[in-house]
Scaffold this motif. Structure first.
Motif, mmCIF file in Angstrom:
data_model
loop_
_atom_site.group_PDB
_atom_site.id
_atom_site.type_symbol
_atom_site.label_atom_id
_atom_site.label_comp_id
_atom_site.label_asym_id
_atom_site.label_seq_id
_atom_site.Cartn_x
_atom_site.Cartn_y
_atom_site.Cartn_z
ATOM 1 N N HIS A 92 68.136 51.970 29.999
ATOM 2 C CA HIS A 92 67.938 53.063 30.969
ATOM 3 C C HIS A 92 69.253 53.767 31.271
ATOM 4 O O HIS A 92 69.296 55.001 31.400
ATOM 5 C CB HIS A 92 67.318 52.525 32.257
ATOM 6 C CG HIS A 92 65.901 52.052 32.093
ATOM 7 N ND1 HIS A 92 64.899 52.878 31.628
ATOM 8 C CD2 HIS A 92 65.321 50.841 32.305
ATOM 9 C CE1 HIS A 92 63.760 52.206 31.560
ATOM 10 N NE2 HIS A 92 63.991 50.970 31.965
ATOM 11 N N ALA A 93 70.334 52.997 31.369
ATOM 12 C CA ALA A 93 71.648 53.589 31.626
ATOM 13 C C ALA A 93 72.071 54.478 30.456
ATOM 14 O O ALA A 93 72.609 55.578 30.650
ATOM 15 C CB ALA A 93 72.679 52.491 31.854
ATOM 16 N N LEU A 94 71.800 54.005 29.234
ATOM 17 C CA LEU A 94 72.151 54.791 28.056
ATOM 18 C C LEU A 94 71.358 56.090 28.012
ATOM 19 O O LEU A 94 71.915 57.171 27.777
ATOM 20 C CB LEU A 94 71.902 53.978 26.786
ATOM 21 C CG LEU A 94 72.185 54.696 25.467
ATOM 22 C CD1 LEU A 94 73.649 55.128 25.393
ATOM 23 C CD2 LEU A 94 71.831 53.808 24.286
ATOM 24 N N ASP A 95 70.052 56.004 28.252
ATOM 25 C CA ASP A 95 69.206 57.203 28.224
ATOM 26 C C ASP A 95 69.682 58.230 29.244
ATOM 27 O O ASP A 95 69.716 59.435 28.965
ATOM 28 C CB ASP A 95 67.749 56.835 28.503
ATOM 29 C CG ASP A 95 67.167 55.904 27.448
ATOM 30 O OD1 ASP A 95 67.821 55.685 26.411
ATOM 31 O OD2 ASP A 95 66.056 55.382 27.681
ATOM 32 N N ALA A 96 70.045 57.750 30.435
ATOM 33 C CA ALA A 96 70.507 58.657 31.488
ATOM 34 C C ALA A 96 71.817 59.339 31.100
ATOM 35 O O ALA A 96 71.995 60.548 31.322
ATOM 36 C CB ALA A 96 70.675 57.892 32.802
ATOM 37 N N LEU A 97 72.735 58.589 30.503
ATOM 38 C CA LEU A 97 74.012 59.162 30.086
ATOM 39 C C LEU A 97 73.832 60.196 28.990
ATOM 40 O O LEU A 97 74.446 61.267 29.001
ATOM 41 C CB LEU A 97 74.950 58.056 29.588
ATOM 42 C CG LEU A 97 75.795 57.329 30.627
ATOM 43 C CD1 LEU A 97 76.523 56.162 29.980
ATOM 44 C CD2 LEU A 97 76.801 58.288 31.266
ATOM 45 N N VAL A 98 72.976 59.877 28.027
ATOM 46 C CA VAL A 98 72.730 60.772 26.906
ATOM 47 C C VAL A 98 72.156 62.099 27.384
ATOM 48 O O VAL A 98 72.455 63.160 26.825
ATOM 49 C CB VAL A 98 71.789 60.077 25.885
ATOM 50 C CG1 VAL A 98 71.138 61.077 24.960
ATOM 51 C CG2 VAL A 98 72.553 59.033 25.085
#
Length: 400
Positions: A92-98
């Motif tokens: 979820h953190a990766l998706d948000a950053l992307v």
């Protein structure tokens, strides 16, 4: 999409799968162009030490480790290294950053279906997407391309074959100009062997690709020709091409990366040394050409170029991929999921090499194609295919 300050003059690049071979190649190209490119986000699966080492070199704003349990170790390691890089963990953190202003360009190089959520997030956010995660297109090609079209995301494929097609297609005016597209395949380490000669091949032999430096999963896919089958499905989605306009040629020298034949009889081919930095430089610099660190092609040195038809009897994975493409719907997702589980089992020494296509074919037969109208439906059939394939392996139902 706005870009974070104070680096607004430079392309801000998120490298997903930063510790892998494609990630390393991407970072090499980025480091050659510090005035125009910057690695702003680095993401890795589980190798915290390698990720911290990359952060020391490239000093991104953000670092993401897939395993939530490794967050504290990543955070503390970055702090001890004196870096201002922020630590994150989990999908979820990766998706948000992307999807955020932390990047405007995303190198999607996470292997397997695990790369799908972040790839979709980048497409939905309208980013330039350097797509090296083929499973995203195979599993959810219709959804990914629809998301990219809605947001005006720019997808530039990084697979050498699709990148070659991308470059060759720049000379066409309409889709009707294209007569057919020919994807080239090296033939892998077992080119020329009969089906009977493949029964006893080892993991070490299967991952020893004669031309390309790749991770173990992709190397096995190349040895079975599944890699080329997945690429056919990708090409269908990327370039909106029907099955009738797609074909495969085995080209062992791996210097011609793909060809496009036009209705006027012209055929354009993109050629170059087998080095992923070329296609990454195309993706990072397009429409400009930038130095990739790859030398030019000396045809006098390399000599003869050979082409031959693929042997789908010895390498049935290519035939299975054709079939899944023709069936459409959820069939490519089933193909991909069953293959991932079968290849993993082969790499662990649980099954033989010929069991890979046997398992994939069995799972495809057990799960007939259905409409692929939502991500939830695709993820459900993906889970079903994985479960069926694992059960077949555990029950020794297929041990070719």
């Amino acid at each position: 999409m706005s870009v974070v300050h104070p680096h607004e003059s430079r392309r801000q690049v998120a490298v997903l799968g930063a510790t892998g071979s494609i990630g390393a190649s991407a970072l090499d190209v980025i480091a050659r162009h510090r005035q125009r490119l910057r690695a702003s986000v680095l993401a890795a699966g589980s190798n915290v030490d390698a990720l911290i080492a990359l952060c020391r070199t490239h000093q991104p704003d953000h670092a993401v480790i897939a395993d939530p349990g490794s967050h504290a170790r990543l955070r503390d390691g970055l702090h001890q290294a004196g870096l201002k890089t922020q630590a994150h963990a989990g999908g979820h953190a990766l998706d948000a950053l992307v999807a955020s202003d932390a990047c405007d360009t995303v190198v999607a190089a996470i292997v397997g279906a695990a790369g799908l959520p972040s790839t979709l997030a980048a497409a939905r956010a309208g980013k330039r997407l350097l797509l090296a995660n083929k499973e995203s297109l195979v599993l959810a090609g219709d959804l990914l391309m629809a998301a990219a079209n809605r947001s005006n995301a720019e997808i530039i494929p990084i697979d050498s074959e699709h990148n070659a097609i991308f470059q060759c297609l720049r000379s066409r005016q309409t889709q009707g100009d294209v007569r057919r597209v020919l994807l080239t395949a090296s033939g892998g380490p077992f080119r020329g062997r009969s089906r009977a000669q493949l029964a006893d091949v080892t993991v070490q032999q299967a991952v020893a690709h004669p031309k390309w430096s790749m991770g173990p999963k992709i190397s096995v896919d190349s040895a079975t020709l599944m890699n080329k089958g997945l690429e056919l499905i990708e090409a269908h989605h990327l370039f909106d091409l029907p099955r009738a306009k797609l074909d495969v040629l085995v080209h062992p020298q791996s210097l011609v990366h793909s060809l496009v034949e036009f209705v006027d009889g012209s055929t354009l081919a993109q050629m170059g040394l087998p080095d992923m930095r070329t296609s990454l430089a195309v993706g990072l610099g397009w429409p400009q050409r930038i130095d990739s660190g790859v030398a030019g092609l000396d045809l006098l040195q390399h000599g003869r170029l050979e082409f031959e038809a693929p042997d789908t009897d010895a390498f049935p994975c290519l035939r299975l991929a054709w079939s899944a493409l023709e069936s459409g719907g959820t069939a490519p997702a089933v193909l991909n999921a069953a293959n991932e589980i079968a290849v993993s089992a082969f790499l662990q020494g649980k099954i033989g090499f010929l069991s890979i296509p046997a398992l994939v074919e069995s799972t495809l037969s057990a799960l007939p194609a259905a409409p692929a109208d939502s991500l939830e439906a695709l993820l459900e059939v993906d889970a079903q295919a994985r479960s069926l394939t694992r059960n077949a392996i555990a029950g020794h139902a297929i041990r070719a």
